[in-house]
Design a protein around this motif. Structure first.
Motif, PDB file in Angstrom:
ATOM      1  N   CYS A  89       0.832  -1.202   0.000  1.00  0.00           N
ATOM      2  CA  CYS A  89       0.000   0.000   0.000  1.00  0.00           C
ATOM      3  C   CYS A  89       0.863   1.247   0.000  1.00  0.00           C
ATOM      4  O   CYS A  89       1.971   1.255   0.527  1.00  0.00           O
ATOM      5  CB  CYS A  89      -0.901   0.021   1.232  1.00  0.00           C
ATOM      6  SG  CYS A  89      -1.943  -1.442   1.414  1.00  0.00           S
ATOM      7  N   SER A  90       0.347   2.323  -0.587  1.00  0.00           N
ATOM      8  CA  SER A  90       1.033   3.602  -0.629  1.00  0.00           C
ATOM      9  C   SER A  90       0.055   4.691  -0.205  1.00  0.00           C
ATOM     10  O   SER A  90      -1.105   4.689  -0.634  1.00  0.00           O
ATOM     11  CB  SER A  90       1.545   3.905  -2.041  1.00  0.00           C
ATOM     12  OG  SER A  90       2.421   2.881  -2.505  1.00  0.00           O
ATOM     13  N   THR A  91       0.526   5.638   0.630  1.00  0.00           N
ATOM     14  CA  THR A  91      -0.328   6.687   1.187  1.00  0.00           C
ATOM     15  C   THR A  91       0.308   8.050   0.976  1.00  0.00           C
ATOM     16  O   THR A  91       1.519   8.206   1.152  1.00  0.00           O
ATOM     17  CB  THR A  91      -0.557   6.451   2.695  1.00  0.00           C
ATOM     18  OG1 THR A  91      -1.332   5.265   2.877  1.00  0.00           O
ATOM     19  CG2 THR A  91      -1.282   7.618   3.343  1.00  0.00           C
ATOM     20  N   GLN A 114      -4.802   6.900  -0.874  1.00  0.00           N
ATOM     21  CA  GLN A 114      -3.983   5.708  -0.678  1.00  0.00           C
ATOM     22  C   GLN A 114      -4.501   4.567  -1.523  1.00  0.00           C
ATOM     23  O   GLN A 114      -5.689   4.486  -1.847  1.00  0.00           O
ATOM     24  CB  GLN A 114      -3.930   5.293   0.797  1.00  0.00           C
ATOM     25  CG  GLN A 114      -5.013   4.345   1.281  1.00  0.00           C
ATOM     26  CD  GLN A 114      -4.576   3.505   2.479  1.00  0.00           C
ATOM     27  OE1 GLN A 114      -4.722   3.943   3.609  1.00  0.00           O
ATOM     28  NE2 GLN A 114      -4.068   2.296   2.229  1.00  0.00           N
ATOM     29  N   TRP A 157      -4.987   0.418  -1.570  1.00  0.00           N
ATOM     30  CA  TRP A 157      -5.046  -0.731  -0.667  1.00  0.00           C
ATOM     31  C   TRP A 157      -4.803  -1.969  -1.510  1.00  0.00           C
ATOM     32  O   TRP A 157      -5.613  -2.325  -2.366  1.00  0.00           O
ATOM     33  CB  TRP A 157      -6.387  -0.825   0.058  1.00  0.00           C
ATOM     34  CG  TRP A 157      -6.389  -1.957   1.041  1.00  0.00           C
ATOM     35  CD1 TRP A 157      -5.659  -2.053   2.190  1.00  0.00           C
ATOM     36  CD2 TRP A 157      -7.131  -3.190   0.949  1.00  0.00           C
ATOM     37  NE1 TRP A 157      -5.899  -3.260   2.822  1.00  0.00           N
ATOM     38  CE2 TRP A 157      -6.805  -3.965   2.079  1.00  0.00           C
ATOM     39  CE3 TRP A 157      -8.036  -3.700   0.016  1.00  0.00           C
ATOM     40  CZ2 TRP A 157      -7.353  -5.225   2.310  1.00  0.00           C
ATOM     41  CZ3 TRP A 157      -8.586  -4.956   0.242  1.00  0.00           C
ATOM     42  CH2 TRP A 157      -8.235  -5.704   1.385  1.00  0.00           C
ATOM     43  N   ASN A 189      -1.144   1.199   6.413  1.00  0.00           N
ATOM     44  CA  ASN A 189      -0.169   0.478   5.583  1.00  0.00           C
ATOM     45  C   ASN A 189       0.526  -0.576   6.437  1.00  0.00           C
ATOM     46  O   ASN A 189       0.915  -0.292   7.575  1.00  0.00           O
ATOM     47  CB  ASN A 189       0.938   1.413   5.061  1.00  0.00           C
ATOM     48  CG  ASN A 189       0.444   2.514   4.155  1.00  0.00           C
ATOM     49  OD1 ASN A 189      -0.522   3.198   4.455  1.00  0.00           O
ATOM     50  ND2 ASN A 189       1.136   2.723   3.053  1.00  0.00           N
ATOM     51  N   THR A 246       5.035   4.341   2.453  1.00  0.00           N
ATOM     52  CA  THR A 246       4.832   3.075   1.749  1.00  0.00           C
ATOM     53  C   THR A 246       4.931   1.962   2.792  1.00  0.00           C
ATOM     54  O   THR A 246       4.165   1.962   3.747  1.00  0.00           O
ATOM     55  CB  THR A 246       5.817   2.945   0.567  1.00  0.00           C
ATOM     56  OG1 THR A 246       7.152   3.202   1.014  1.00  0.00           O
ATOM     57  CG2 THR A 246       5.456   3.924  -0.541  1.00  0.00           C
ATOM     58  N   ASN A 247       5.850   1.014   2.658  1.00  0.00           N
ATOM     59  CA  ASN A 247       5.827  -0.140   3.562  1.00  0.00           C
ATOM     60  C   ASN A 247       7.146  -0.376   4.284  1.00  0.00           C
ATOM     61  O   ASN A 247       7.545  -1.522   4.509  1.00  0.00           O
ATOM     62  CB  ASN A 247       5.409  -1.402   2.795  1.00  0.00           C
ATOM     63  CG  ASN A 247       4.028  -1.265   2.209  1.00  0.00           C
ATOM     64  OD1 ASN A 247       3.882  -1.055   1.006  1.00  0.00           O
ATOM     65  ND2 ASN A 247       3.006  -1.350   3.027  1.00  0.00           N
ATOM     66  N   THR A 296       9.697  -0.955  -1.904  1.00  0.00           N
ATOM     67  CA  THR A 296       9.010   0.048  -1.085  1.00  0.00           C
ATOM     68  C   THR A 296       9.756   1.369  -1.077  1.00  0.00           C
ATOM     69  O   THR A 296       9.158   2.446  -1.055  1.00  0.00           O
ATOM     70  CB  THR A 296       8.800  -0.477   0.355  1.00  0.00           C
ATOM     71  OG1 THR A 296       8.153   0.539   1.129  1.00  0.00           O
ATOM     72  CG2 THR A 296      10.100  -0.845   1.028  1.00  0.00           C
TER      73      THR A 296
END
Length: 357
Positions: free
Chosen positions: A107-109, A123, A125, A172, A254-255, A275
């Motif tokens: 996931c990216s926000t 974001q 999902w 995330n 990101t993660n 990421t």
């Protein structure tokens, strides 16, 4: 473009609300449970091991937030499952962490602040494509009178969402070397308690720090006053403020851990270094991520680079437990207490595909 199913609860009491939800969405909760059992088995855990881990999660929840354990029990009663089975889907992050499962979704926000207006957020999902039918939108009022709207999975008490106090959360997954198998409070329930009880960044931070967790996640808390990423892991809760990436008024995640201390225990980024490339992509698109038009923000986020796709497409050649897909795109409007949600991949977003909830 299809929309996510939506449900509004009529019961404010936790047990009654859970039973009502479980009765209405029983088939979806059971299907989600079965989908996770399949995933857990692929990662090395049969039903007996899953029950052991889920019961630990339920006990930790009951000690930390009894009302949430009661709501899980209500969902189970409504849909004909045992409480541990509903606890298992709420604790899916913890169970996967206990199994040291790899290949979590990406996931990216992005959150961009601006004077005199609601923060602009978006974001993706991403999750396993065999669970693409699990998400739904759920609106309810707590017994304390707080209105909550959440994008979640059937049977999971919350994930991404917004409340009537002008606070929202993005979500995330992370992974840290301190993650362990002595299952604690599920991170999804930390997000739920923040949505149900917090009105400020400080209140959200106190709630996150009060939980004994066993797995890692970043909950990005958004209010009209600002934004803060709470990087939650068993080693502690790191706080990352806007501007951490050197771009004023912008918070991107990101993660992987951004807190310098917790980053020394980074585990997911060592396995999936894409990421870091995804975060660089967001940094390069910061101007576009500030666009007042949500569809334009989604377009600025879109990337199909092989090393770090922000829009994930499942590879049919991989086993199901190693495939993931961008299943939703979500934006929060904390001023209005609402969300806009697109069902499907980021590259499929159009002005007509947004669902307002």
């Amino acid at each position: 473009m299809t929309r996510f199913p939506a449900f509004t609860s009529s019961r404010p009491d936790p047990g009654g609300r859970g039973r009502e939800f479980g009765t209405h969405w029983g088939a979806a909760v059971r299907a989600n449970h079965d989908g996770y059992l399949r995933l857990f088995e692929a990662c090395g855990a049969g039903p007996g091991k899953v029950r052991e881990l889920a019961e630990r999660a339920l006990a930790a929840t009951a000690a930390w937030a009894p009302a949430l354990a009661e709501e899980i029990g209500g969902i189970a009663a409504g849909c004909g499952l045992e409480p541990w089975q509903v606890a298992a889907v709420n604790a899916r992050t913890e169970i996967l962490a206990a199994l040291r499962a790899g290949g979590e979704g990406e996931c990216s926000t992005a959150v961009v602040l601006g004077a005199g207006r609601s923060p602009r957020t978006v974001q993706t999902w991403d999750w396993h494509d065999h669970l693409r039918d699990a998400p739904l939108l759920w609106a309810f009022e707590t017994d304390g009178g707080r209105r909550v709207r959440t994008f979640t999975e059937a049977g999971v008490l919350a994930k991404i969402g917004v409340n009537g106090a002008g606070l929202g959360v993005h979500f995330n997954i992370l992974r840290h070397r301190s993650d362990h198998a002595d299952v604690g409070v599920p991170v999804h329930l930390v997000a739920r308690r923040i949505l149900g009880e917090a009105a400020t960044l400080e209140e959200a931070t106190r709630i996150a720090r009060s939980a004994r967790t066993s797995a890692s996640t970043v909950v990005t808390v958004v209010t009209l006053e600002g934004v803060r990423a709470l990087e939650i892991c068993p080693a502690g809760v790191g706080v990352v403020e806007a501007g951490a990436n050197g771009i004023g008024g912008v918070l991107l995640h990101t993660n992987h851990f951004l807190d310098p201390g917790l980053a020394r225990g980074e585990d997911l980024g060592t396995e999936r270094p894409g990421t870091y490339a995804r975060l660089r992509h967001l940094e390069e698109r910061a101007d576009g991520l500030a666009d007042p038009d949500l569809t334009a923000r989604a377009g600025a986020m879109t990337c199909h680079a092989p090393v770090a796709p922000v829009c994930a497409h499942p590879d049919p050649e991989l086993p199901f437990d190693q495939r993931w897909e961008t299943l939703a795109v979500i934006s929060l409007d904390v001023a209005a207490g609402a969300m806009r949600v697109h069902r499907g991949r980021l590259c499929q977003v159009a002005g007509t595909t947004w669902q307002t909830f």
